[in-house]
Design a protein around this motif. Structure first.
Motif, PDB file in Angstrom:
ATOM      1  N   PHE A  74       0.839  -1.198   0.000  1.00 21.16           N
ATOM      2  CA  PHE A  74       0.000   0.000   0.000  1.00 21.16           C
ATOM      3  C   PHE A  74       0.874   1.248   0.000  1.00 21.16           C
ATOM      4  CE2 PHE A  74      -2.518   3.325   2.170  1.00 21.16           C
ATOM      5  CZ  PHE A  74      -3.589   3.393   1.290  1.00 21.16           C
ATOM      6  N   GLY A  75       0.663   2.104  -1.004  1.00 30.46           N
ATOM      7  CA  GLY A  75       1.369   3.378  -1.092  1.00 30.46           C
ATOM      8  C   GLY A  75       0.421   4.529  -0.846  1.00 30.46           C
ATOM      9  N   TYR A  76       0.867   5.507  -0.083  1.00 34.23           N
ATOM     10  CA  TYR A  76       0.017   6.655   0.248  1.00 34.23           C
ATOM     11  C   TYR A  76       0.726   7.986   0.015  1.00 34.23           C
ATOM     12  CZ  TYR A  76       2.817   6.137   4.467  1.00 34.23           C
ATOM     13  OH  TYR A  76       3.866   5.995   5.330  1.00 34.23           O
ATOM     14  N   GLY A  77       2.030   7.952  -0.263  1.00 34.57           N
ATOM     15  CA  GLY A  77       2.819   9.168  -0.488  1.00 34.57           C
ATOM     16  C   GLY A  77       3.726   8.957  -1.686  1.00 34.57           C
ATOM     17  N   SER A  78       5.027   9.050  -1.458  1.00 36.75           N
ATOM     18  CA  SER A  78       5.967   8.947  -2.577  1.00 36.75           C
ATOM     19  C   SER A  78       5.970   7.573  -3.230  1.00 36.75           C
ATOM     20  CB  SER A  78       7.383   9.326  -2.132  1.00 36.75           C
ATOM     21  OG  SER A  78       7.857   8.437  -1.134  1.00 36.75           O
ATOM     22  N   LEU A  79       5.515   6.542  -2.539  1.00 36.49           N
ATOM     23  CA  LEU A  79       5.412   5.234  -3.195  1.00 36.49           C
ATOM     24  C   LEU A  79       4.424   5.287  -4.358  1.00 36.49           C
ATOM     25  CD1 LEU A  79       5.423   2.512  -0.367  1.00 36.49           C
ATOM     26  CD2 LEU A  79       7.186   2.926  -2.082  1.00 36.49           C
ATOM     27  N   ILE A  80       3.452   6.185  -4.294  1.00 31.53           N
ATOM     28  CA  ILE A  80       2.481   6.315  -5.383  1.00 31.53           C
ATOM     29  C   ILE A  80       3.196   6.766  -6.656  1.00 31.53           C
ATOM     30  CG2 ILE A  80       0.541   7.689  -6.254  1.00 31.53           C
ATOM     31  CD1 ILE A  80      -0.606   7.675  -3.419  1.00 31.53           C
ATOM     32  N   TRP A  81       4.048   7.765  -6.538  1.00 32.11           N
ATOM     33  CA  TRP A  81       4.669   8.341  -7.734  1.00 32.11           C
ATOM     34  C   TRP A  81       6.083   7.857  -8.000  1.00 32.11           C
ATOM     35  CZ3 TRP A  81       8.487  11.870  -6.044  1.00 32.11           C
ATOM     36  CH2 TRP A  81       8.300  12.456  -4.787  1.00 32.11           C
ATOM     37  N   ARG A  82       6.651   7.119  -7.065  1.00 34.12           N
ATOM     38  CA  ARG A  82       7.982   6.545  -7.279  1.00 34.12           C
ATOM     39  C   ARG A  82       8.085   5.245  -6.497  1.00 34.12           C
ATOM     40  NH1 ARG A  82      12.883   6.928  -4.819  1.00 34.12           N
ATOM     41  NH2 ARG A  82      12.130   8.444  -3.321  1.00 34.12           N
ATOM     42  N   PRO A  83       7.361   4.202  -6.948  1.00 34.94           N
ATOM     43  CA  PRO A  83       7.389   2.966  -6.156  1.00 34.94           C
ATOM     44  C   PRO A  83       8.780   2.346  -6.090  1.00 34.94           C
ATOM     45  CG  PRO A  83       6.115   2.652  -8.171  1.00 34.94           C
ATOM     46  CD  PRO A  83       6.462   4.106  -8.093  1.00 34.94           C
ATOM     47  N   GLY A  84       9.484   2.293  -7.198  1.00 33.76           N
ATOM     48  CA  GLY A  84      10.841   1.771  -7.185  1.00 33.76           C
ATOM     49  C   GLY A  84      10.954   0.252  -7.171  1.00 33.76           C
ATOM     50  N   PHE A  85       9.834  -0.438  -7.375  1.00 31.34           N
ATOM     51  CA  PHE A  85       9.866  -1.906  -7.419  1.00 31.34           C
ATOM     52  C   PHE A  85       8.915  -2.384  -8.506  1.00 31.34           C
ATOM     53  CE2 PHE A  85       6.844  -0.582  -4.159  1.00 31.34           C
ATOM     54  CZ  PHE A  85       5.682  -1.254  -4.525  1.00 31.34           C
ATOM     55  N   ALA A  86       9.217  -3.568  -9.028  1.00 34.53           N
ATOM     56  CA  ALA A  86       8.383  -4.152 -10.077  1.00 34.53           C
ATOM     57  C   ALA A  86       7.039  -4.574  -9.499  1.00 34.53           C
ATOM     58  CB  ALA A  86       9.090  -5.354 -10.692  1.00 34.53           C
ATOM     59  N   HIS A  87       5.983  -4.289 -10.232  1.00 37.12           N
ATOM     60  CA  HIS A  87       4.642  -4.712  -9.822  1.00 37.12           C
ATOM     61  C   HIS A  87       3.840  -5.048 -11.069  1.00 37.12           C
ATOM     62  CE1 HIS A  87       4.662  -0.308 -10.234  1.00 37.12           C
ATOM     63  NE2 HIS A  87       3.442  -0.437 -10.691  1.00 37.12           N
ATOM     64  N   VAL A  88       2.851  -5.904 -10.893  1.00 34.36           N
ATOM     65  CA  VAL A  88       2.057  -6.360 -12.034  1.00 34.36           C
ATOM     66  C   VAL A  88       0.692  -5.681 -12.108  1.00 34.36           C
ATOM     67  CG1 VAL A  88       3.230  -8.579 -12.249  1.00 34.36           C
ATOM     68  CG2 VAL A  88       1.239  -8.397 -10.747  1.00 34.36           C
ATOM     69  N   ASP A  89       0.344  -4.940 -11.067  1.00 32.61           N
ATOM     70  CA  ASP A  89      -0.936  -4.244 -11.049  1.00 32.61           C
ATOM     71  C   ASP A  89      -0.854  -3.123 -10.028  1.00 32.61           C
ATOM     72  OD1 ASP A  89      -3.576  -3.615 -11.605  1.00 32.61           O
ATOM     73  OD2 ASP A  89      -4.429  -5.383 -10.621  1.00 32.61           O
ATOM     74  N   ALA A  90      -1.606  -2.069 -10.266  1.00 37.36           N
ATOM     75  CA  ALA A  90      -1.706  -0.958  -9.313  1.00 37.36           C
ATOM     76  C   ALA A  90      -3.165  -0.529  -9.300  1.00 37.36           C
ATOM     77  CB  ALA A  90      -0.807   0.196  -9.732  1.00 37.36           C
ATOM     78  N   ARG A  91      -3.758  -0.517  -8.120  1.00 33.16           N
ATOM     79  CA  ARG A  91      -5.180  -0.183  -7.988  1.00 33.16           C
ATOM     80  C   ARG A  91      -5.378   0.850  -6.893  1.00 33.16           C
ATOM     81  NH1 ARG A  91      -8.873  -4.795  -9.775  1.00 33.16           N
ATOM     82  NH2 ARG A  91      -7.526  -5.715 -11.349  1.00 33.16           N
ATOM     83  N   ARG A  92      -6.294   1.750  -7.146  1.00 37.15           N
ATOM     84  CA  ARG A  92      -6.709   2.679  -6.097  1.00 37.15           C
ATOM     85  C   ARG A  92      -7.284   1.836  -4.961  1.00 37.15           C
ATOM     86  NH1 ARG A  92      -9.765   8.336  -6.930  1.00 37.15           N
ATOM     87  NH2 ARG A  92     -10.917   8.308  -4.993  1.00 37.15           N
TER      88      ARG A  92
END
Length: 173
Positions: A7-25
């Motif tokens: 779960f990202g709520y700050g900078s992870l939203i705009w700069r996660p920095g890790f591979a992911h296969v999906d991103a959902r609100r």
């Protein structure tokens, strides 16, 4: 091992920095987004702290849940710990978040440790703006962090009125 969520709520939203296969609100209940962490590294220094976001108790927080392949669990968790736990100000937790589809998933989240020396507590907008303005750390100016977060939240249709007011107070005139 199956996929997992972050779960990202700050900078992870705009700069996660890790591979992911999906991103959902997604929404996390029981915690709210708050500029409640004094930053001694990324957006400030011990001599001139800035402020960064934390998940603090109360309310709810709309952010982004990232689905990560289970085979990357060790790598991604190590990355997140190195990024989020530089000074140990966050507590790593696995918490239920509700995806925009209505489905509830367990997600790794980093919440504010209220017992840590860097916990700033509840600040009003004016006090937060004074701390943010002019602070800078290894990741750049604190004003940029606040503005980027507000911009990216807006792009996702997420409103954070308190953070938006702080951003207006620290914006160049």
């Amino acid at each position: 091992m199956g996929d997992f969520w972050v779960f990202g709520y700050g900078s992870l939203i705009w700069r996660p920095g890790f591979a992911h296969v999906d991103a959902r609100r997604a929404r996390l209940f029981g915690y709210r987004r708050a500029l409640c962490i004094y930053s001694f590294v990324h957006r400030g220094t011990p001599e001139r702290p800035g402020l960064v976001l934390g998940l603090d108790r109360g309310g709810s927080c709309v952010g982004v849940a990232f689905r990560v392949q289970g085979s990357l669990r060790g790598e991604v968790i190590a990355y997140l710990r190195a990024r989020e736990q530089v000074t140990g100000v966050y507590l790593e937790r696995t918490l239920p978040v509700r995806l925009e589809t209505g489905e509830t998933v367990e997600a790794v989240a980093y919440i504010a440790d209220r017992a840590h020396e860097q916990y700033a507590g509840a600040l009003d907008e004016a006090r937060a703006a004074v701390i943010v303005k002019g602070a800078a750390g290894q990741s750049g100016p604190n004003e940029t962090y606040v503005a980027s977060t507000v911009d990216h939240l807006g792009t996702l249709g997420i409103r954070d009125h308190w953070l938006e007011r702080v951003a207006r107070l620290v914006a160049p005139s």
